[in-house]
Design a protein around this motif. Structure first.
Motif, PDB file in Angstrom:
ATOM      1  N   THR A   1       1.239  -1.524   0.041  1.00 56.11           N
ATOM      2  CA  THR A   1       0.039   0.363   0.050  1.00 56.11           C
ATOM      3  C   THR A   1       1.308   1.393  -0.056  1.00 56.11           C
ATOM      4  O   THR A   1       0.929   2.058  -1.027  1.00 56.11           O
ATOM      5  CB  THR A   1      -0.672  -0.131   1.064  1.00 56.11           C
ATOM      6  OG1 THR A   1      -1.766  -1.276   0.864  1.00 56.11           O
ATOM      7  CG2 THR A   1      -1.884   1.767   1.377  1.00 56.11           C
ATOM      8  N   ILE A   2       1.904   1.000   0.866  1.00 62.56           N
ATOM      9  CA  ILE A   2       2.840   2.052   0.307  1.00 62.56           C
ATOM     10  C   ILE A   2       3.517   2.525  -0.056  1.00 62.56           C
ATOM     11  O   ILE A   2       3.112   3.986  -0.970  1.00 62.56           O
ATOM     12  CB  ILE A   2       3.326   1.897   2.480  1.00 62.56           C
ATOM     13  CG1 ILE A   2       3.005   2.593   3.444  1.00 62.56           C
ATOM     14  CG2 ILE A   2       4.880   3.266   2.067  1.00 62.56           C
ATOM     15  CD1 ILE A   2       3.665   1.969   4.485  1.00 62.56           C
TER      16      ILE A   2
ATOM     17  N   ASN B   1      -3.017   7.992   3.698  1.00 56.83           N
ATOM     18  CA  ASN B   1      -3.763   8.415   1.860  1.00 56.83           C
ATOM     19  C   ASN B   1      -3.563   7.191   1.215  1.00 56.83           C
ATOM     20  O   ASN B   1      -4.226   6.531   0.006  1.00 56.83           O
ATOM     21  CB  ASN B   1      -3.068  10.085   1.712  1.00 56.83           C
ATOM     22  CG  ASN B   1      -3.266  10.626   2.137  1.00 56.83           C
ATOM     23  OD1 ASN B   1      -4.052  11.582   2.450  1.00 56.83           O
ATOM     24  ND2 ASN B   1      -2.320  11.907   1.188  1.00 56.83           N
ATOM     25  N   GLY B   2      -2.152   6.477   1.137  1.00 56.97           N
ATOM     26  CA  GLY B   2      -2.412   4.995   0.894  1.00 56.97           C
ATOM     27  C   GLY B   2      -3.492   3.646   0.904  1.00 56.97           C
ATOM     28  O   GLY B   2      -4.363   4.093  -0.113  1.00 56.97           O
ATOM     29  N   THR B   3      -3.627   3.805   2.243  1.00 60.04           N
ATOM     30  CA  THR B   3      -4.688   3.251   1.921  1.00 60.04           C
ATOM     31  C   THR B   3      -6.202   3.461   2.350  1.00 60.04           C
ATOM     32  O   THR B   3      -7.330   2.718   1.743  1.00 60.04           O
ATOM     33  CB  THR B   3      -5.492   2.869   4.284  1.00 60.04           C
ATOM     34  OG1 THR B   3      -4.015   2.638   5.186  1.00 60.04           O
ATOM     35  CG2 THR B   3      -6.328   2.537   4.737  1.00 60.04           C
ATOM     36  N   LYS B   4      -7.023   5.223   1.800  1.00 56.85           N
ATOM     37  CA  LYS B   4      -7.953   5.582   1.306  1.00 56.85           C
ATOM     38  C   LYS B   4      -7.920   5.714  -0.025  1.00 56.85           C
ATOM     39  O   LYS B   4      -9.638   5.080  -0.650  1.00 56.85           O
ATOM     40  CB  LYS B   4      -7.817   7.029   1.657  1.00 56.85           C
ATOM     41  CG  LYS B   4      -7.763   7.995   2.713  1.00 56.85           C
ATOM     42  CD  LYS B   4      -8.143   8.799   3.191  1.00 56.85           C
ATOM     43  CE  LYS B   4      -9.591   9.476   2.896  1.00 56.85           C
ATOM     44  NZ  LYS B   4      -9.600  10.807   3.377  1.00 56.85           N
ATOM     45  N   ASN B   5      -6.670   5.695  -0.652  1.00 56.38           N
ATOM     46  CA  ASN B   5      -6.702   5.336  -2.420  1.00 56.38           C
ATOM     47  C   ASN B   5      -6.711   3.794  -2.694  1.00 56.38           C
ATOM     48  O   ASN B   5      -6.232   4.263  -3.620  1.00 56.38           O
ATOM     49  CB  ASN B   5      -5.484   6.463  -2.585  1.00 56.38           C
ATOM     50  CG  ASN B   5      -5.726   8.043  -2.931  1.00 56.38           C
ATOM     51  OD1 ASN B   5      -7.054   8.117  -3.362  1.00 56.38           O
ATOM     52  ND2 ASN B   5      -5.518   8.211  -1.655  1.00 56.38           N
ATOM     53  N   LEU B   6      -6.855   2.682  -1.906  1.00 54.02           N
ATOM     54  CA  LEU B   6      -7.222   1.672  -2.175  1.00 54.02           C
ATOM     55  C   LEU B   6      -8.300   0.899  -2.974  1.00 54.02           C
ATOM     56  O   LEU B   6      -9.362   0.918  -2.493  1.00 54.02           O
ATOM     57  CB  LEU B   6      -6.813   1.216  -1.217  1.00 54.02           C
ATOM     58  CG  LEU B   6      -5.121   0.508  -0.992  1.00 54.02           C
ATOM     59  CD1 LEU B   6      -4.967  -0.539  -0.144  1.00 54.02           C
ATOM     60  CD2 LEU B   6      -4.483  -0.415  -1.912  1.00 54.02           C
ATOM     61  N   ILE B   7      -8.831   2.080  -3.948  1.00 48.41           N
ATOM     62  CA  ILE B   7      -9.564   2.020  -5.065  1.00 48.41           C
ATOM     63  C   ILE B   7      -9.571   0.334  -5.879  1.00 48.41           C
ATOM     64  O   ILE B   7     -10.173   0.798  -6.566  1.00 48.41           O
ATOM     65  CB  ILE B   7     -10.115   3.066  -5.136  1.00 48.41           C
ATOM     66  CG1 ILE B   7     -10.150   4.867  -4.446  1.00 48.41           C
ATOM     67  CG2 ILE B   7     -11.726   3.683  -6.018  1.00 48.41           C
ATOM     68  CD1 ILE B   7     -10.164   5.740  -4.672  1.00 48.41           C
ATOM     69  N   THR B   8      -9.818   0.060  -5.433  1.00 47.16           N
ATOM     70  CA  THR B   8     -10.183  -1.499  -6.197  1.00 47.16           C
ATOM     71  C   THR B   8     -11.964  -2.150  -5.630  1.00 47.16           C
ATOM     72  O   THR B   8     -11.871  -2.026  -4.608  1.00 47.16           O
ATOM     73  CB  THR B   8      -9.248  -2.419  -6.292  1.00 47.16           C
ATOM     74  OG1 THR B   8      -8.466  -2.931  -5.111  1.00 47.16           O
ATOM     75  CG2 THR B   8      -7.305  -1.572  -6.605  1.00 47.16           C
TER      76      THR B   8
END
Length: 346
Positions: free
Chosen positions: A53-54, A234-241
């Motif tokens: 994620t990071i 932000n990486g966690t929020k942007n895991l848009i799969t």
């Protein structure tokens, strides 16, 4: 680039909490099924998943080079670690232009194979540490090969290490069947079927340490740590799969120490989840409270060894101490505290 920033000097501990709804935070390799401890019913997420994620955030959103990424060097062929390491066999000119070096050039200059191999290692090591933030953060092993007879490797221990993440409650899994959009074959008259496992809800806690001693070897900087914190949130929020959408960061805590080679340890064991519902019935963040009584107690007890505490908390997370709703900032006794600030727009 890394040389314009100061290396870290202090050890720190990290606590990161996020939740996921109707999704699979980390599937196993066989069934792509959420990882669950069979004895406790607790959801497990590997440190590798968090590091991915990071890395993805830093590379895709911040446009910063990372070492561990999938690169196709020929159609259908993916680089291995040795080929990836050789991407960093270059020198920079005065105007910072990159000149690639091939092995034959090194052999011609140094003649002796062992000297050639050592020079390769020196060039690759310096370039990777300078270019790749994920190596400065997490370390890696770099295989270096001059030819079939002359091989070596470089190993960096990552200053940033995480334990497996675990949900703060027992989770409930559901199995979903559905139909695909296409037929199963050219002559088939029926659509394909799909099957998947997801969790109704999971509130997951990660614990990590940033080791100032290992940071000396990878040249980890304060700026790198700031980017790490931003990437965690932000990486966690942007895991848009399809399998990851619905993951929301809820709490990020960094405890920075002033005493060398010291940390409290196991901060993740100092918090617990409180809810009026059974664990498996929890579906939303507003159905739980996070009890930080023990966490606050141990932080205040060690206040003389703490330089400062940094935090970021989602507005929907409720914190309690001795059963009372509290503001985190108001709980700490004479400890410097500051909110972690970075843009959440990507």
């Amino acid at each position: 680039m890394n040389e314009n920033f100061e290396n870290i000097k202090n050890r720190s501990e990290l606590l990161f909490i996020y939740d996921v709804t109707d999704a699979n935070p980390n599937g196993d390799v066989d069934e792509n099924r959420p990882r669950i401890d069979d004895e406790t019913g607790v959801n497990i997420v590997t440190d590798v998943r968090l590091k991915r994620t990071i890395r993805d955030y830093l590379y895709n959103f911040k446009k910063i080079e990372i070492f561990v990424r999938e690169i196709e060097y020929e159609p259908g062929k993916i680089q291995d670690a040795k080929l990836r390491a050789e991407d960093f066999l270059f020198i920079r000119g005065e105007n910072k232009e990159i000149k690639k070096i091939n092995k034959e050039e090194i052999k011609e200059k140094f003649r002796d194979e062992n000297k050639c191999l050592n020079k390769m290692k020196e060039i690759v090591k310096n370039n990777i540490l300078n270019e790749c933030i994920d190596v400065r953060l997490f370390g890696c092993t770099l295989p270096i090969e001059l030819d079939n007879k002359h091989k070596s490797s470089i190993t960096f221990t990552g200053p940033v290490q995480f334990k497996f993440g675990r949900s703060l409650h027992r989770v409930s899994e559901k199995f979903i069947k559905g139909t695909g959009a296409f037929a199963s074959g050219k002559e088939a008259g029926q659509k394909t079927f799909r099957e998947e496992y997801v969790l109704y809800y999971s509130l997951i806690c990660f614990y990590g340490i940033i080791n100032e001693n290992a940071a000396k070897d990878t040249h980890l900087t304060e700026n790198d740590v700031e980017l790490l914190l931003e990437a965690i949130w932000n990486g966690t929020k942007n895991l848009i799969t399809r399998s990851k959408i619905g993951q929301i960061p809820r709490l990020l805590l960094q405890v920075i120490y002033k005493e060398g080679n010291y940390h409290i340890g196991e901060l993740d064991r100092r918090i617990k989840l409180v809810s009026e519902k059974r664990d498996e019935e929890i579906r939303r963040i507003d159905e739980v409270k996070l009890d930080i009584t023990q966490l606050i107690e141990v932080l205040n007890k060690n206040k003389d060894k703490i330089e400062k505490i940094r935090y970021k908390i989602d507005n929907y997370l409720t914190l309690i101490r001795d059963k009372d709703i509290v503001d985190f900032r108001d709980c700490l006794d004479k400890i410097q505290i500051e909110e972690i600030n970075f843009s959440e727009n990507t």
